[in-house]
Scaffold this active site. Structure first.
Site: not given
Ligand code: E4P
Length: 218
Positions: A27, A82-84
């Site tokens: 997402t 965790i998207k960074l």
């Protein structure tokens, strides 16, 4: 090659999960906004449907705030990734989270140099955006080839190449030919993968011939 779906639409995800083809979900803030739902609620619902990695993106831009948001998102379910963003702060947060054993996905990658930095920061996944590069007249797939080659030179790098911003089935096939580990695919492109006019034509022919036999199986 692993197939992730690039959406926050839970109905689409549930349908795709039932096919057995779905390995994970990505997402981003735009997709969450499109869902019209609170990020914690939508990620929790997705994680209850899909066992594989589910990427949820931080919205903070400063690394300590990113870490605080990462803690909130990680608490939702064990399969949250965790998207960074690929920024100095994003990579700093990635380094810390990776050391703690948290799965990370570094996003908005548009160059091989950026992909190398993400791998050195210990990212679990790097997300190069092929479609957005094509949009500005650059060859997105050339970037995938470069990253495959560079990561291949250093087998100790564990970062998986997650091809993102896929616009059509040819992107997927090219990425698979290059040996990318994962593709995150919009639902409409997943549907396109099934279709070939000769399949439809052939099936119609078989069914017509079968009807002439007057048989039924079982
Ligand atoms: C990747 O993780 C992103 O969510 C996505 O692939 C972006 O694709 P777009 O360029 O179609 O927005």
């Amino acid at each position: 090659m692993k197939f992730f779906v690039d959406t926050a639409d839970v109905t689409e995800i549930r349908d795709l999960a039932a096919t057995g083809l779905l390995d994970g979900v990505t997402t981003n803030p735009s997709l969450i906004a499109k869902s019209g739902r609170k990020i914690q609620d939508v990620i929790a619902e997705i994680c209850a449907i899909v066992e594989g990695p589910v990427s949820a993106e931080v919205a903070a831009t400063e690394y300590q705030a990113m870490l605080r948001e990462a803690a909130v998102l990680s608490a939702i379910a064990p399969n949250v990734v965790i998207k960074l963003p690929l920024t100095p702060d994003g990579l700093r947060a990635c380094h810390i989270l990776s050391k703690q054993g948290t799965l990370t996905n570094v996003t908005l990658c548009f160059s091989a140099a950026q992909a190398l930095l993400a791998a050195k920061a210990g990212a679990s996944f790097i997300s190069p955006f092929v479609g957005r590069l094509d949009d500005i007249g650059q060859d997105g797939m050339e970037l995938i080839a470069d990253i495959v080659q560079i990561y291949g030179n250093y087998p100790h790098l564990r970062t998986e190449i997650l091809v993102a911003s896929i616009r059509h089935p040819i992107h997927l096939i090219q990425a698979a030919k290059l040996g990318a580990h994962v593709a995150t695919i919009p639902p409409n492109v997943i549907k396109q993968l099934y279709h070939h006019p000769l399949t439809d034509k052939g099936l119609a022919h078989f069914l017509a011939d079968w009807a002439k036999t007057g048989q039924s199986i079982g």
